[in-house]
Structure formats: C-alpha cells, structure tokens
Design a protein around this motif. Sequence first.
Motif: not given
Length: 290
Positions: A130-134, A138-143, A189-192
């Motif tokens: 998933q590509k989202v700027p850090a 959303e924490a839920a997406d990261f999880e 932007t794929c930190t997770a």
Amino acid sequence: MSPAAIDSTAGQSIPPETNVPKPQTPDLFSLSGKTIAITGGGRGLGMTLAFAVLEAGGHVACLDILPAPSSEEWFELQKLAKMSSRTASYRRCDVTSEVEVGKAMEEIAQKGDERGAPFRGIVACAGIQQKVPALEYEAADFERILRVNVVGAFITAKQTAKILSKNKRGGSIVLVASMSGQIANRGLTCTAYNSSKSAVHQMCRSLAQEWGRYGIRVNTLSPGYIRTAMTNELLAADPEVEKTWMAGALLGKLGVPDDFKAPTVFLLAEGSRFMTGADMRVDGGHCASA
Ligand SMILES: NC(=O)c1ccc[n+]([C@@H]2O[C@H](COP(=O)([O-])OP(=O)(O)OC[C@H]3O[C@@H](n4cnc5c(N)ncnc54)[C@H](O)[C@@H]3O)[C@@H](O)[C@H]2O)c1
C-alpha cells in the motif's frame, strides 16, 4: 541417484558425510519426490513459482486468499502437471488464520505421504502493498500490512515447521521478503510495507537459529522490482515511479516473475543444503549503486 540418497536436510537420521555418495549437479537442483506448498500461489509471482516447482520435478500445492486461482495460468499449470504425471492443487486459505493454515498444511502433508512425495518445503509468497505518505498513514492500515506480511509469514513458517519437525524429515522454508526490507525505495511512500519486509529478514535469521536442529532451513528471497499485479497498481497511480525505478536498473530492465524461478528452486533444493538464515537478493543490481 535418488534424491533421498543425497538428502542432508533430514537431520539426525542422515549418515556421516563420508558415507554419502557425491551428488550430481542436476540432482542438486531437483525437487523430485517432494511436495512443496506456495502461499500467494493464486496469481503473480507465487503462480510462476508453482510452474518452477513442477518443472523441477516436484508436486505443488498453492494456497491463496482468492476464491480461485488466475484461470488462464491455472489451466496451463494443470496441463503441465498432467503431462509430467505430477500434481498441482489449490486451496483457499488466509495466511493470517492459524487454523486455516494449520489445516491446509496437514492436508498437504497427508496427500504428499499418500503419493510418496513428502511435504518438504514452502514458499511464503503471500503479501500485500500500500502506498500512502507516512504523515497520513492510518495505524489500522499499517497494522493490516504487518498482519499479512509479517504475522502471515510467521504462521506459514510455524505450521510448516511443526509438520517437518514432527515427521523428522527436515526441509526448506523460503520467505519472500524484498529488497525494500533493506533499502527505502526512492519515490515510494510505502513505510508499512518496507517495515514489514525488514521484519521478515529478521524473522528468517531467528527461525533459522531455532530450527537448524530439526534439519529445517529458513532463507529469504529478496526480489527487486517485478512487473506483477501488485506493482502495476503502483505504476498506474504515478507514471513518474517507473522512471525512478529504471534509473536504478543496472541491467536496463525491471524484473519479470520468471527471473525468480531458478533462485527459488535453488533455495528449496539440496543445492542450498548448507545455506540457512541467509538472504538471496535478486534485484537486477538495484541495491548495488546509490
Ligand atoms: N512485485 C514486486 O515488485 C515485488 C518485489 C519484491 C517483493 N515482492 C513480494 O513478492 C510476493 C508476491 O508479490 P506479487 O507481486 O506477485 O503480488 P500479487 O499481489 O500479484 O500476489 C500476492 C498474492 O498474495 C495473496 N494474498 C494476499 N493476502 C493474502 C492472505 N491474507 N492470505 C493468502 N494469500 C494472500 C494475493 O491474493 C495474491 O495472489 C509478495 O510477498 C511481495 O511483497 C514483490
């Protein structure tokens, strides 16, 4: 020479090295007499690796959260299985469910025993991106990313190792990580995702440290950029991304799923029998230059 005769992954039952006949090189790349499972085997890289397993002489069991595998490729895979008198099976299975994965592995192992080709390895290829700027992640997406890419890989490895250690056969676990577990991809932007793949690298070393005593090897395969459904989504969202990727492509091209057949077969087969806790990076040179 039979593959069993050169099998060093079976732990304590193996005779001392001096009594083992010297293997011929093709045998070292053979999966003959083995059943191999692949999570994420419903499409993309996982499906291509299913072809590789059959072509290397093994039987393959694909698992994926998709209700059915990608139909055109599945048809070709079945054709190949039939022609080579081997089997390719499909099970719908969510890698984040310990119950589903445990049940699937038990079934695969039982079928393998019935056909005289024991369950001896897995490729944990299921993954999401998933590509989202850090700043907006959303924490839920990261999880969710960590749940599939890290916990899912762990459940897959654990349920496999339970069977391999119980049956005292040893085997090979290949965790599909990524070069993104070691570098941060310029322009993405794929930190997770990157964090999840880093965790897979460390999981590999930790599991290798615990399971070597059972004759179970654990290694990671780290692809660079491959054109699949996963990356097509990223490229479609931002055409500039491809230019950035190509700037780091030392061979002047991005990868295709077929580029990972030989590295995966090597990691599953006896040729890599002295290799565990290691990473095999196959990235077209991407990480070699800044
Ligand atoms: N494509 C690339 O450039 C690239 C680069 C490095 C690493 N990888 C890794 O390679 C692997 C395969 O990626 P791909 O490009 O073929 O992507 P893909 O999206 O085509 O395939 C991933 C598969 O995993 C399955 N999956 C997702 N969640 C699951 C779940 N909970 N349980 C079971 N199956 C699930 C999907 O249904 C899909 O079939 C992934 O682990 C990915 O992170 C890909």
